[in-house]
Enzyme design. Sequence first.
Site, PDB file in Angstrom:
ATOM      1  N   SER A  43       1.033  -1.125   0.012  1.00 11.62           N
ATOM      2  CA  SER A  43       0.092  -0.084   0.082  1.00 11.62           C
ATOM      3  C   SER A  43       1.008   1.182  -0.074  1.00 11.62           C
ATOM      4  CB  SER A  43      -0.941  -0.056   1.236  1.00 11.62           C
ATOM      5  OG  SER A  43      -1.429   1.366   1.191  1.00 11.62           O
ATOM      6  N   HIS A  67      -1.385  -1.353  -4.205  1.00 15.19           N
ATOM      7  CA  HIS A  67      -2.602  -0.876  -3.413  1.00 15.19           C
ATOM      8  C   HIS A  67      -2.659   0.504  -3.246  1.00 15.19           C
ATOM      9  CE1 HIS A  67      -5.984  -1.817  -0.892  1.00 15.19           C
ATOM     10  NE2 HIS A  67      -5.470  -0.951   0.033  1.00 15.19           N
ATOM     11  N   ASP A  69      -4.976   3.331  -1.561  1.00 18.84           N
ATOM     12  CA  ASP A  69      -6.172   4.109  -0.938  1.00 18.84           C
ATOM     13  C   ASP A  69      -6.481   5.007  -1.223  1.00 18.84           C
ATOM     14  OD1 ASP A  69      -6.072   1.548   0.920  1.00 18.84           O
ATOM     15  OD2 ASP A  69      -4.126   2.271   1.489  1.00 18.84           O
ATOM     16  N   MET A  71      -9.217   7.935  -0.313  1.00 20.00           N
ATOM     17  CA  MET A  71      -9.975   8.407   0.967  1.00 20.00           C
ATOM     18  C   MET A  71     -10.426   9.984   0.694  1.00 20.00           C
ATOM     19  SD  MET A  71      -7.617   7.181   4.046  1.00 20.00           S
ATOM     20  CE  MET A  71      -6.729   5.486   4.004  1.00 20.00           C
ATOM     21  N   HIS A 100      -8.664   0.922  -3.547  1.00 23.40           N
ATOM     22  CA  HIS A 100      -9.645   0.805  -2.682  1.00 23.40           C
ATOM     23  C   HIS A 100     -10.076   1.756  -2.370  1.00 23.40           C
ATOM     24  CE1 HIS A 100      -9.522  -0.230   2.018  1.00 23.40           C
ATOM     25  NE2 HIS A 100     -10.855  -0.195   1.638  1.00 23.40           N
ATOM     26  N   MET A 102     -12.125   4.336  -0.253  1.00 24.20           N
ATOM     27  CA  MET A 102     -12.799   4.583   0.794  1.00 24.20           C
ATOM     28  C   MET A 102     -13.511   5.981   1.007  1.00 24.20           C
ATOM     29  SD  MET A 102      -9.817   3.089   3.276  1.00 24.20           S
ATOM     30  CE  MET A 102      -8.619   3.223   1.798  1.00 24.20           C
ATOM     31  N   MET A 171     -11.591  -5.784   5.912  1.00 22.04           N
ATOM     32  CA  MET A 171     -10.717  -4.900   6.631  1.00 22.04           C
ATOM     33  C   MET A 171     -10.138  -5.589   8.061  1.00 22.04           C
ATOM     34  SD  MET A 171     -10.220  -2.447   4.576  1.00 22.04           S
ATOM     35  CE  MET A 171      -9.002  -1.423   5.767  1.00 22.04           C
ATOM     36  N   ASP A 209      -6.620  -6.385   4.665  1.00 22.96           N
ATOM     37  CA  ASP A 209      -5.916  -5.051   4.515  1.00 22.96           C
ATOM     38  C   ASP A 209      -5.994  -4.444   6.039  1.00 22.96           C
ATOM     39  OD1 ASP A 209      -4.991  -2.676   4.124  1.00 22.96           O
ATOM     40  OD2 ASP A 209      -6.707  -1.961   2.825  1.00 22.96           O
TER      41      ASP A 209
HETATM   42  C1  DX5 Z   1      -5.941   1.845   5.518  1.00 21.92           C
HETATM   43  C2  DX5 Z   1      -5.787   1.375   4.310  1.00 21.92           C
HETATM   44  C3  DX5 Z   1      -4.643   0.406   4.269  1.00 21.92           C
HETATM   45  C4  DX5 Z   1      -3.292   0.849   4.848  1.00 21.92           C
HETATM   46  C5  DX5 Z   1      -2.876  -0.342   5.599  1.00 21.92           C
HETATM   47  O1  DX5 Z   1      -7.465   2.126   5.837  1.00 21.92           O
HETATM   48  O2  DX5 Z   1      -6.919   0.761   3.865  1.00 21.92           O
HETATM   49  O3  DX5 Z   1      -4.409  -0.197   2.947  1.00 21.92           O
HETATM   50  O4  DX5 Z   1      -2.421   1.275   4.049  1.00 21.92           O
HETATM   51  O5  DX5 Z   1      -1.745   0.159   6.111  1.00 21.92           O
HETATM   52  P1  DX5 Z   1      -0.923  -0.871   7.162  1.00 21.92           P
HETATM   53  O6  DX5 Z   1      -0.476  -2.021   6.591  1.00 21.92           O
HETATM   54  O7  DX5 Z   1       0.106  -0.084   7.678  1.00 21.92           O
HETATM   55  O8  DX5 Z   1      -1.948  -1.179   8.297  1.00 21.92           O
HETATM   56 ZN    ZN Z   2      -6.364  -0.332   1.694  1.00 24.90          ZN
END
Ligand code: DX5
Ligand code: ZN
Length: 264
Positions: A43, A67, A69, A71, A100, A102, A171, A209
Site C-alpha cells: 500500500s 494498493h 487507498d 480516501m 481501494h 474509501m 478490513m 488489509d
Molecule cells: C487503511 C488502508 C490500508 C493501509 C494499511 O485504511 O486501507 O491499505 O495502507 O496500512 P498498514 O499495512 O500500515 O496497516
Molecule cells: Zn487499503
Amino acid sequence: MCNRRLSRGYDIRGDHRRTGPGDKRLPGALYTHAYMAVQISPSILSSDFARLAEEAAAVASVADWLHVDVMDYHFVPNLTLGLPVVQALLKHTSLPLDCHLMIDDPDRWAPSYAEAGARNVTIHAEATHAPVRTLRMIRAAGARAGLALNPGTAVEPYEDLLPEVDMLLLMTVEPGFGGQAFLDMVLPKLRRARAMIKRNDAAVWLQVDGGVSDETIERCAEAGADVFVAGSAVYDADDPERAVRGLRSRAEAATQRAPWTAAS
Ligand code: DX5
Ligand code: ZN
C-alpha cells in the site's frame, strides 16, 4: 519472479478481470494450485507521496499489485488522493493498480477508476447504494470488482453477491490510516468468508488489509486470505523489496499448512 510463479495458475500480469483462482476456464489440475497462490499488494499509503513513481518502482519486481487507498475525508476521517493522481501513477508504473475506494459515493466514482486503467477497483459495502450495478460497471470497464467490509460488518449478507465479485476485502483495521494494530477479531469472519467462497465454488479472491506484517500475515493466511495488503510493513522497512519477499514466504508457508487448502 512472482509473475512467473503465478503464471502456472493464472496470468497475474495479463487479464486481471476474468482470470483468477476460481476461473472456470482453468483445468482442474491448475485450479487447486492457483487456489493456493499468495499475492502481495503493497500500500502506497505508507510511501512518500511526493515520490510515488519511485516508491512504486521500489516494489515492482517483487509485488503482484500496488494498493492505492483513495480516501475522501467523509467515509473515513482522512484525505489522500483521487482519480487524477491514479491517472498519473498509471503512466509511471508497470504494476497493476489495486484501488481501494474509501469514499462516500463509490457508485458515482468507481467506474471512472476502472476506465482509467486500474486493474482492480474495490468499493465498500457500507458506502454503496447499488452494489450490483456498480460492481457490474467496474467489470464492464475491464477491471476486477472488489467488495470491502469493515471489521464490524458481517460477511453472511453478501453471500448472494459473490457472483458479482472478483475479490472480497475484509478490513483488519478500521479504515482510514496506516500503521494501526491488526484486529484479531476479524479472523473468525475470515474463516467464514473462506468457507462461504468454497461452498459456492466462487471465483473470488479474499484480501486482508490493515496491520498485516511479519507477525500477523501467517494468521491471515491460515484463516483463508490469499491477497495481502501491507503498507507500513513494506514502506517503513529499510528494504521494501526484502519486506515483500519475507511477507510472501511467510504467507506461502502458512497457506501450505492451512486447513482450508487441504484436499477435500
Ligand atoms: C487503511 C488502508 C490500508 C493501509 C494499511 O485504511 O486501507 O491499505 O495502507 O496500512 P498498514 O499495512 O500500515 O496497516
Ligand atoms: Zn487499503
